[in-house]
Design a protein around this motif. Structure first.
Motif, PDB file in Angstrom:
ATOM      1  N   GLY A  22      50.901  66.788  -3.105  1.00 31.87           N
ATOM      2  CA  GLY A  22      52.329  66.836  -2.825  1.00 31.87           C
ATOM      3  C   GLY A  22      52.872  68.241  -2.665  1.00 31.87           C
ATOM      4  O   GLY A  22      53.965  68.425  -2.119  1.00 31.87           O
ATOM      5  N   ARG A  23      52.118  69.231  -3.130  1.00 32.15           N
ATOM      6  CA  ARG A  23      52.558  70.627  -3.029  1.00 32.15           C
ATOM      7  C   ARG A  23      51.746  71.405  -2.000  1.00 32.15           C
ATOM      8  O   ARG A  23      51.796  72.624  -1.970  1.00 32.15           O
ATOM      9  N   SER A  24      50.983  70.709  -1.179  1.00 30.91           N
ATOM     10  CA  SER A  24      50.126  71.368  -0.199  1.00 30.91           C
ATOM     11  C   SER A  24      50.766  71.391   1.180  1.00 30.91           C
ATOM     12  O   SER A  24      51.477  70.464   1.570  1.00 30.91           O
ATOM     13  N   ARG A  25      50.507  72.467   1.900  1.00 29.14           N
ATOM     14  CA  ARG A  25      50.875  72.594   3.301  1.00 29.14           C
ATOM     15  C   ARG A  25      49.621  73.037   4.048  1.00 29.14           C
ATOM     16  O   ARG A  25      48.835  73.825   3.528  1.00 29.14           O
ATOM     17  N   PHE A  26      49.445  72.546   5.276  1.00 29.69           N
ATOM     18  CA  PHE A  26      48.232  72.837   6.025  1.00 29.69           C
ATOM     19  C   PHE A  26      48.565  73.539   7.337  1.00 29.69           C
ATOM     20  O   PHE A  26      49.423  73.096   8.086  1.00 29.69           O
ATOM     21  N   VAL A  27      47.884  74.631   7.578  1.00 30.35           N
ATOM     22  CA  VAL A  27      47.918  75.306   8.874  1.00 30.35           C
ATOM     23  C   VAL A  27      46.613  74.951   9.573  1.00 30.35           C
ATOM     24  O   VAL A  27      45.531  75.130   9.002  1.00 30.35           O
ATOM     25  N   THR A  28      46.698  74.436  10.792  1.00 28.32           N
ATOM     26  CA  THR A  28      45.495  73.971  11.477  1.00 28.32           C
ATOM     27  C   THR A  28      45.390  74.535  12.880  1.00 28.32           C
ATOM     28  O   THR A  28      46.390  74.860  13.516  1.00 28.32           O
ATOM     29  N   VAL A  29      44.162  74.641  13.344  1.00 24.87           N
ATOM     30  CA  VAL A  29      43.870  74.886  14.758  1.00 24.87           C
ATOM     31  C   VAL A  29      43.249  73.603  15.281  1.00 24.87           C
ATOM     32  O   VAL A  29      42.229  73.147  14.762  1.00 24.87           O
ATOM     33  N   ILE A  30      43.873  73.008  16.299  1.00 25.78           N
ATOM     34  CA  ILE A  30      43.477  71.683  16.774  1.00 25.78           C
ATOM     35  C   ILE A  30      42.895  71.774  18.179  1.00 25.78           C
ATOM     36  O   ILE A  30      43.446  72.445  19.053  1.00 25.78           O
ATOM     37  N   ASP A  31      41.780  71.092  18.385  1.00 23.67           N
ATOM     38  CA  ASP A  31      41.143  71.049  19.696  1.00 23.67           C
ATOM     39  C   ASP A  31      41.958  70.165  20.633  1.00 23.67           C
ATOM     40  O   ASP A  31      42.323  69.037  20.288  1.00 23.67           O
ATOM     41  N   GLU A  32      42.237  70.653  21.844  1.00 23.78           N
ATOM     42  CA  GLU A  32      43.096  69.917  22.769  1.00 23.78           C
ATOM     43  C   GLU A  32      42.418  68.686  23.356  1.00 23.78           C
ATOM     44  O   GLU A  32      43.092  67.743  23.771  1.00 23.78           O
ATOM     45  N   GLU A  33      41.100  68.672  23.396  1.00 17.80           N
ATOM     46  CA  GLU A  33      40.404  67.545  24.011  1.00 17.80           C
ATOM     47  C   GLU A  33      40.192  66.399  23.029  1.00 17.80           C
ATOM     48  O   GLU A  33      40.560  65.259  23.300  1.00 17.80           O
ATOM     49  N   GLY A  34      39.598  66.703  21.886  1.00 14.89           N
ATOM     50  CA  GLY A  34      39.283  65.638  20.943  1.00 14.89           C
ATOM     51  C   GLY A  34      40.340  65.391  19.894  1.00 14.89           C
ATOM     52  O   GLY A  34      40.304  64.376  19.196  1.00 14.89           O
ATOM     53  N   GLY A  35      41.280  66.339  19.734  1.00 13.01           N
ATOM     54  CA  GLY A  35      42.311  66.184  18.718  1.00 13.01           C
ATOM     55  C   GLY A  35      41.842  66.477  17.309  1.00 13.01           C
ATOM     56  O   GLY A  35      42.575  66.235  16.347  1.00 13.01           O
ATOM     57  N   SER A  36      40.626  67.003  17.155  1.00 16.72           N
ATOM     58  CA  SER A  36      40.105  67.283  15.819  1.00 16.72           C
ATOM     59  C   SER A  36      40.502  68.684  15.374  1.00 16.72           C
ATOM     60  O   SER A  36      40.797  69.564  16.188  1.00 16.72           O
ATOM     61  N   ALA A  37      40.504  68.884  14.068  1.00 17.35           N
ATOM     62  CA  ALA A  37      40.835  70.191  13.511  1.00 17.35           C
ATOM     63  C   ALA A  37      39.610  71.098  13.578  1.00 17.35           C
ATOM     64  O   ALA A  37      38.551  70.768  13.049  1.00 17.35           O
ATOM     65  N   LEU A  38      39.761  72.240  14.235  1.00 16.66           N
ATOM     66  CA  LEU A  38      38.680  73.226  14.300  1.00 16.66           C
ATOM     67  C   LEU A  38      38.708  74.148  13.097  1.00 16.66           C
ATOM     68  O   LEU A  38      37.687  74.723  12.728  1.00 16.66           O
ATOM     69  N   GLY A  39      39.869  74.301  12.508  1.00 15.43           N
ATOM     70  CA  GLY A  39      40.012  75.127  11.318  1.00 15.43           C
ATOM     71  C   GLY A  39      41.241  74.700  10.545  1.00 15.43           C
ATOM     72  O   GLY A  39      42.236  74.269  11.133  1.00 15.43           O
ATOM     73  N   VAL A  40      41.158  74.796   9.226  1.00 17.68           N
ATOM     74  CA  VAL A  40      42.253  74.356   8.361  1.00 17.68           C
ATOM     75  C   VAL A  40      42.411  75.337   7.213  1.00 17.68           C
ATOM     76  O   VAL A  40      41.426  75.730   6.583  1.00 17.68           O
ATOM     77  N   ALA A  41      43.643  75.722   6.935  1.00 20.58           N
ATOM     78  CA  ALA A  41      43.961  76.498   5.739  1.00 20.58           C
ATOM     79  C   ALA A  41      44.953  75.700   4.905  1.00 20.58           C
ATOM     80  O   ALA A  41      45.946  75.196   5.431  1.00 20.58           O
ATOM     81  N   ARG A  42      44.662  75.564   3.628  1.00 20.92           N
ATOM     82  CA  ARG A  42      45.562  74.849   2.712  1.00 20.92           C
ATOM     83  C   ARG A  42      46.341  75.856   1.871  1.00 20.92           C
ATOM     84  O   ARG A  42      45.755  76.724   1.216  1.00 20.92           O
TER      85      ARG A  42
END
Length: 246
Positions: A22-42
């Protein structure tokens, strides 16, 4: 990601981070083709009931740091401090130019989102190999006062660190001016950034709106269908939710 690097199973990640959801925020880099996260910072935010995970952990085994003194030594006593609790990159993007840009984009996202939210300092426990990498990038992460390198969550050598936000831009522009356009200004070769994704208020759960032809039903389990994290995204990609246990 953490299973391969440090042997941390999804069960371990849930045990360590689940109650901070509940106290987490995520910064992500998302692949435009597959929609998957290439990188995540919590990022973990403090609240009125408890400090952030890093400060809880370093006060116990194996460091037993005096957290108040450690923050005072960094000039962050009674200042808003957030926790960079984890940062992970898909193994396909851990080397080469594409991987480097994902890491730089995450660093920019964490830096800019924190600044936008009025954060004055960040804390983390970094694997010593990663610490060398981010310091080589000009990021002014420094060991907390009294901290030594110790085993932590599968990493044989990790160090509690602190970073003062007001020192970041000058440090990078001085030590790594070649990275300043990306890390400080958010200008990338192949990653498209919408600055609105890093404004305060992003990263929280939105209320679920049921279809008009269905009655309201209580959610079953953990519903993330409306999750809107602060995100670095490639052109044409919708903001989606990374799984923090990966």
């Amino acid at each position: 990601m953490f299973l391969q690097a440090f042997g941390n199973t999804p069960e371990v990640m849930e045990q360590e981070y689940g109650h901070y959801q509940g106290r987490s925020r995520f910064v992500t880099v998302i692949d435009e083709e597959g929609g998957s996260a290439l990188g995540v910072a919590r990022l973990i935010l403090p609240d009125a009931t408890a400090p952030v995970k890093t400060l809880v952990d370093v006060a116990g085994e194996p460091w037993h740091l005096d957290v108040v003194n450690s923050l005072r030594a960094a000039g962050l006593s009674s200042r808003p401090v957030w926790d960079v609790a984890s940062l992970a990159v898909d193994r396909r993007f851990r080397s080469g130019a594409a991987g480097a840009e994902v890491i730089v984009a995450l660093c920019h996202g964490v830096h800019q989102y924190s600044l936008n939210c009025g954060v004055e300092g960040l804390v983390t426990v970094l694997d010593d190999r990663i610490l060398r990498v981010v310091r080589a990038m000009g990021m002014p992460w420094t060991p907390m006062a009294g901290a030594t390198s110790q085993y932590y969550l599968g990493s044989p050598a990790s160090t509690p660190c602190v970073m003062v936000m007001s020192s970041v831009a000058e440090s990078i522009r001085t030590r790594r001016p070649d990275l300043a356009p990306a890390v400080i200004d958010g200008i990338f070769r192949s990653i498209v950034l919408d600055p609105a994704d890093l404004l305060p208020g992003r990263g929280g759960s939105l209320p679920r709106v049921p279809p008009c032809d269905q009655p309201d039903r209580p959610p079953v389990g953990r519903d993330r269908s409306a999750w809107k994290p602060p995100t670095h995204r490639r052109t044409g990609t919708l903001v989606s939710s990374p799984d923090p246990s990966t």
